[in-house]
Write a protein that holds these residues in place. Structure first.
Motif, PDB file in Angstrom:
ATOM      1  N   ALA A  91      48.693  13.849 -30.745  1.00 42.83           N
ATOM      2  CA  ALA A  91      49.093  15.205 -30.365  1.00 42.83           C
ATOM      3  C   ALA A  91      48.106  16.236 -30.900  1.00 42.83           C
ATOM      4  CB  ALA A  91      50.499  15.493 -30.897  1.00 42.83           C
ATOM      5  N   LEU A  92      47.740  16.090 -32.156  1.00 36.28           N
ATOM      6  CA  LEU A  92      46.812  17.036 -32.769  1.00 36.28           C
ATOM      7  C   LEU A  92      45.441  16.960 -32.094  1.00 36.28           C
ATOM      8  CD1 LEU A  92      46.905  19.096 -35.082  1.00 36.28           C
ATOM      9  CD2 LEU A  92      46.128  17.276 -36.613  1.00 36.28           C
ATOM     10  N   SER A  93      45.021  15.769 -31.722  1.00 35.82           N
ATOM     11  CA  SER A  93      43.747  15.601 -31.015  1.00 35.82           C
ATOM     12  C   SER A  93      43.775  16.309 -29.670  1.00 35.82           C
ATOM     13  CB  SER A  93      43.446  14.113 -30.825  1.00 35.82           C
ATOM     14  OG  SER A  93      43.320  13.449 -32.058  1.00 35.82           O
ATOM     15  N   LEU A  94      44.889  16.184 -28.966  1.00 28.02           N
ATOM     16  CA  LEU A  94      44.998  16.813 -27.656  1.00 28.02           C
ATOM     17  C   LEU A  94      44.926  18.333 -27.778  1.00 28.02           C
ATOM     18  CD1 LEU A  94      45.374  15.533 -24.814  1.00 28.02           C
ATOM     19  CD2 LEU A  94      47.757  16.258 -24.943  1.00 28.02           C
ATOM     20  N   ALA A  95      45.349  18.851 -28.925  1.00 27.35           N
ATOM     21  CA  ALA A  95      45.300  20.307 -29.154  1.00 27.35           C
ATOM     22  C   ALA A  95      43.934  20.785 -29.638  1.00 27.35           C
ATOM     23  CB  ALA A  95      46.373  20.699 -30.170  1.00 27.35           C
ATOM     24  N   GLY A  96      42.979  19.884 -29.762  1.00 26.97           N
ATOM     25  CA  GLY A  96      41.617  20.287 -30.094  1.00 26.97           C
ATOM     26  C   GLY A  96      41.048  19.721 -31.371  1.00 26.97           C
ATOM     27  N   ALA A  97      41.864  19.009 -32.179  1.00 28.67           N
ATOM     28  CA  ALA A  97      41.339  18.401 -33.403  1.00 28.67           C
ATOM     29  C   ALA A  97      40.381  17.261 -33.065  1.00 28.67           C
ATOM     30  CB  ALA A  97      42.485  17.881 -34.273  1.00 28.67           C
ATOM     31  N   VAL A  98      39.435  17.028 -33.940  1.00 34.50           N
ATOM     32  CA  VAL A  98      38.452  15.957 -33.736  1.00 34.50           C
ATOM     33  C   VAL A  98      38.707  14.855 -34.765  1.00 34.50           C
ATOM     34  CG1 VAL A  98      36.016  15.331 -33.698  1.00 34.50           C
ATOM     35  CG2 VAL A  98      36.745  17.587 -32.867  1.00 34.50           C
ATOM     36  N   PRO A  99      39.232  13.713 -34.330  1.00 31.17           N
ATOM     37  CA  PRO A  99      39.432  12.609 -35.270  1.00 31.17           C
ATOM     38  C   PRO A  99      38.113  11.907 -35.582  1.00 31.17           C
ATOM     39  CG  PRO A  99      40.101  11.939 -33.070  1.00 31.17           C
ATOM     40  CD  PRO A  99      39.701  13.391 -32.974  1.00 31.17           C
ATOM     41  N   TRP A 100      38.051  11.353 -36.786  1.00 35.38           N
ATOM     42  CA  TRP A 100      36.871  10.592 -37.193  1.00 35.38           C
ATOM     43  C   TRP A 100      37.278   9.163 -37.489  1.00 35.38           C
ATOM     44  CZ3 TRP A 100      31.765  12.517 -38.766  1.00 35.38           C
ATOM     45  CH2 TRP A 100      31.537  13.832 -38.312  1.00 35.38           C
ATOM     46  N   GLY A 101      36.432   8.233 -37.073  1.00 36.96           N
ATOM     47  CA  GLY A 101      36.732   6.821 -37.247  1.00 36.96           C
ATOM     48  C   GLY A 101      36.278   6.282 -38.593  1.00 36.96           C
ATOM     49  N   VAL A 137      41.605  23.960 -33.589  1.00 36.14           N
ATOM     50  CA  VAL A 137      43.056  24.003 -33.366  1.00 36.14           C
ATOM     51  C   VAL A 137      43.550  25.400 -33.732  1.00 36.14           C
ATOM     52  CG1 VAL A 137      45.286  22.943 -33.855  1.00 36.14           C
ATOM     53  CG2 VAL A 137      43.197  21.557 -33.949  1.00 36.14           C
ATOM     54  N   ARG A 138      43.712  26.234 -32.732  1.00 38.09           N
ATOM     55  CA  ARG A 138      44.073  27.632 -32.957  1.00 38.09           C
ATOM     56  C   ARG A 138      45.533  27.930 -32.634  1.00 38.09           C
ATOM     57  NH1 ARG A 138      39.623  30.286 -34.264  1.00 38.09           N
ATOM     58  NH2 ARG A 138      37.623  29.294 -33.791  1.00 38.09           N
ATOM     59  N   VAL A 139      46.236  26.958 -32.061  1.00 39.13           N
ATOM     60  CA  VAL A 139      47.657  27.175 -31.761  1.00 39.13           C
ATOM     61  C   VAL A 139      48.477  26.888 -33.009  1.00 39.13           C
ATOM     62  CG1 VAL A 139      47.326  26.592 -29.331  1.00 39.13           C
ATOM     63  CG2 VAL A 139      47.971  24.786 -30.957  1.00 39.13           C
ATOM     64  N   PRO A 140      49.701  27.408 -33.089  1.00 34.45           N
ATOM     65  CA  PRO A 140      50.546  27.149 -34.270  1.00 34.45           C
ATOM     66  C   PRO A 140      50.849  25.660 -34.440  1.00 34.45           C
ATOM     67  CG  PRO A 140      51.415  28.981 -32.979  1.00 34.45           C
ATOM     68  CD  PRO A 140      50.333  28.357 -32.148  1.00 34.45           C
ATOM     69  N   ILE A 141      50.824  25.222 -35.699  1.00 29.15           N
ATOM     70  CA  ILE A 141      51.184  23.854 -36.061  1.00 29.15           C
ATOM     71  C   ILE A 141      52.409  23.912 -36.958  1.00 29.15           C
ATOM     72  CG2 ILE A 141      50.470  21.736 -37.253  1.00 29.15           C
ATOM     73  CD1 ILE A 141      47.555  22.585 -36.757  1.00 29.15           C
TER      74      ILE A 141
END
Length: 210
Positions: A91-101, A137-141
């Motif tokens: 969900a957080l990734s879809l909102a613009g976060a970049v996951p790292w492996g 991620v600029r939307v409210p979390i």
């Protein structure tokens, strides 16, 4: 895909299940959201081993959420994305976060500009420790964590404060990692015991914003 239709919907909830991938096991929460006039779109996903989730699997979860929204949602309604555990990472990734492996490289994941709010339930956040991982991620979390969660303890949510948007973290006493589920995994019991149903109803109202 599991869909909970709301009468006269005021918004859409895109729901990402945990490692088990079956949103039907969250039925009390999702039905409560629908009663709060939020139509719920909850794609089913292959079961994952939570100890060994790969970057490709995380990307596939995020892509499945985006496809569900594109195929079924009314474009006029605001979208809240809600995710539990590894579903929270998707969900957080879809909102613009970049996951790292594990190879210390960013994982390319799809994003969705229609998301206006992110709600995370006992989220898996180890993917987002790199500098700048949350800078878009600029939307409210909003986070609902459990004081008795030994899988994703509340202190792991502190990384979210690096996001530029507003972040609210609520820690509930006597709540464990799986307590947002109606049907917990085998061998797991709700921390609140007989009060589990009432907790889920209240959680649905809090997530719905009512």
């Amino acid at each position: 895909m599991v869909v909970f239709e709301a009468g006269s919907p005021r918004g859409i909830v895109l729901f990402a299940a945990g490692a088990g991938g079956d949103p039907r096991r969250y039925s009390t929460l999702l039905e409560g959201l629908a009663r709060g006039r939020l139509t719920v779109l909850a794609p089913t996903s292959p079961r994952l081993d939570p100890r060994n989730v790969t970057g490709d699997q995380l990307r596939e979860r995020a892509a499945g959420l985006r496809s569900a929204l594109a195929e079924h949602a009314d474009e006029r309604l605001p979208v809240t994305i809600v995710g539990h555990s590894i579903g929270g990472a998707a969900a957080l990734s879809l909102a613009g976060a970049v996951p790292w492996g594990r190879d210390a490289q960013p994982i390319p994941v799809p994003t969705e500009g229609r998301v206006t709010r992110v709600v995370l339930l006992a989220p898996s956040l180890g993917w987002f420790g790199a500098p700048g991982a949350l800078s878009k991620v600029r939307v409210p979390i909003e986070v609902f964590a459990g004081a008795e969660d030994v899988i994703t303890p509340p202190e792991t949510t502190e990384v979210l404060h690096s996001a530029p948007g507003p972040v609210q973290i609520d820690v509930d006493e006597h709540v464990g990692h799986f307590d947002c589920m109606t049907e917990l995994p085998p061998g797991e019991t709700p921390a609140r015991g007989a009060g589990h149903g009432a907790f889920l109803e209240a959680l649905a109202a809090r997530v719905a914003g009512s």
